[in-house]
Design a protein around this motif. Structure first.
Motif, short mmCIF file in Angstrom:
data_model
loop_
_atom_site.label_atom_id
_atom_site.label_comp_id
_atom_site.label_asym_id
_atom_site.label_seq_id
_atom_site.Cartn_x
_atom_site.Cartn_y
_atom_site.Cartn_z
N SER A 85 -25.61 26.85 18.09
CA SER A 85 -24.84 28.08 18.68
C SER A 85 -23.39 28.02 18.13
O SER A 85 -22.87 26.89 17.80
N TRP A 138 -30.71 28.65 21.19
CA TRP A 138 -29.51 28.01 20.52
C TRP A 138 -29.53 26.20 20.80
O TRP A 138 -29.99 26.10 21.91
N GLN A 139 -28.63 25.84 20.21
CA GLN A 139 -28.35 24.36 20.34
C GLN A 139 -27.12 23.89 19.99
O GLN A 139 -26.59 24.49 19.32
N SER A 140 -26.84 22.49 20.37
CA SER A 140 -25.70 21.92 20.06
C SER A 140 -24.36 22.41 20.26
O SER A 140 -23.13 22.31 19.54
N ARG A 141 -24.18 23.15 21.38
CA ARG A 141 -23.01 23.80 22.05
C ARG A 141 -22.01 22.69 22.12
O ARG A 141 -22.16 21.52 22.58
N ASP A 194 -29.62 27.91 25.70
CA ASP A 194 -29.70 26.70 25.03
C ASP A 194 -31.23 26.21 25.26
O ASP A 194 -32.04 26.59 25.99
N GLU A 241 -26.52 31.90 23.94
CA GLU A 241 -27.42 31.29 24.83
C GLU A 241 -28.89 32.10 24.63
O GLU A 241 -28.91 33.09 24.04
N ASP A 268 -30.86 16.51 19.49
CA ASP A 268 -30.95 17.83 20.40
C ASP A 268 -32.50 18.17 20.56
O ASP A 268 -32.82 18.65 21.39
N THR A 323 -34.73 27.84 16.67
CA THR A 323 -33.27 27.58 17.24
C THR A 323 -32.47 27.20 15.95
O THR A 323 -32.52 27.03 15.14
#
Length: 347
Positions: A182, A225-228, A240, A238, A273, A179
């Protein structure tokens, strides 16, 4: 070539409850982020007493680099400056000038290209130089290091350690999930010059994940991905991490190892997250969860930083594992290539 110092340039984070909202206002200045969103994120920090671990982790990593510089006979001091909180980089560059530093290297605490990961640090350098004026030292930012062998080794060992934390009966079936932070899809498309489309931020992350998985001897893995943080109508990279865990549950996955390949240290976006939201979602599905540590505190990371320094001070060869072109070195904030890591078009 002779250099007088190394500047450790990072993002910054609050160090007490009263710092949280001013810090978030610094981070989001000019982005029209709604107040309610800031308050929501502030609660993440208050969950940990209003303190982000990032500054303390940076200080520990700097101590490791200072020790490695001494061990290798590289006699330069290390200064610490942040974009969004004390010690601010402008103040640090001013102190460097007052100390007589004339030429310094800069280590930005991101392994990747892209606007937020690279170009914004160039802009930090420019602002600091403008503020300090003619006495400011020349600043040369070190290259990106997502494919450096020591960076890859750190993460590979961390993945193997995390896997051993899982119950033995599911360890062999654990899914490896990488990860990173994002970004808007438009920002990702702008994260490499047109002639080097293969150097997009997302492709660099994918390449780092491939290298780490290969070092671990793992064929099957995912990159998520993370932390949008942006508006819902703007497409971001994406899937997430939390949504991906839902998908893995539907497939019957019993265990997961999450590797935060996009991060140098275990700062708040990692521990919130992943250690909170992602771990809790995995628990809801009955999925065993383990998270690999980030490399900032590893002695090999310090050795890597000194290698990057020696590329400039001694002309040492640039070690890398990917076929992607070297990029990221800048002098006084000039972009490393035309149109490299431009801001995404306004939406």
């Amino acid at each position: 070539m002779s250099y007088d110092a190394l500047l450790w340039l990072s993002f910054g984070g609050p160090e007490g409850p009263d710092d949280v909202m001013p810090f978030l206002e610094n981070v989001t200045r000019g982005r029209a982020v709604p107040r309610e969103r800031l308050e929501e994120v502030a609660e993440h920090y208050h969950h940990f007493g209003g303190v982000s671990p990032i500054n303390e982790l940076n200080r520990k990593a700097i101590a490791g680099v200072e020790a490695e510089l001494r061990a290798q006979g590289v006699g330069i001091p290390v200064y610490f400056g942040n974009r969004n909180w004390e010690p601010y980089v402008t103040d640090t560059v001013g102190r460097m000038a007052a100390d007589g530093v004339r030429r310094a290297l800069v280590l930005a605490t991101s392994a990747y290209g892209g606007y937020s990961a690279c170009r914004q640090y160039d802009e930090d350098i420019v602002r600091a130089l403008d503020a300090v004026g003619h006495d400011a030292p020349e600043l040369t930012k070190l290259r990106q290091f997502f494919d450096h062998p020591l960076f890859v080794e750190c993460f590979a060992d961390a993945v193997n350690v995390a896997r051993m934390q899982l119950p033995e009966k599911v360890r062999g079936t654990a899914r490896l999930v990488f990860t990173a932070h994002s970004v808007p899809e438009t920002a990702d498309r702008a994260s490499g010059p047109p002639a080097e489309g293969g150097r997009r931020y997302s492709r660099q992350v994918a390449e780092a994940a491939r290298l780490v998985a290969a070092e671990c001897g793992i064929d099957g893995y995912d990159v998520v991905w993370q932390s949008r943080s942006g508006p819902e109508h703007v497409p971001w990279l994406e899937p997430d991490i939390v949504d991906h865990i839902d998908m893995l549950a539907e497939k019957g996955t019993q265990a997961v190892v999450v590797c935060p390949i996009g991060f140098v240290s275990d700062h708040l976006e990692v521990i919130w997250d992943l250690d909170n939201e992602a771990a809790e979602r995995a628990a809801e599905h009955g999925i065993a969860f383990a998270r690999a540590l980030t490399p900032g505190g590893d002695a090999r990371f310090a050795r890597m930083v000194v290698e990057l320094v020696r590329e400039h001070t001694e002309g040492a060869p640039a070690r890398k594992l990917s076929t992607m072109a070297l990029a990221g070195c800048t002098v006084n904030g000039a972009p490393c290539a035309e149109r490299c890591c431009e801001p995404a078009p306004a939406r």
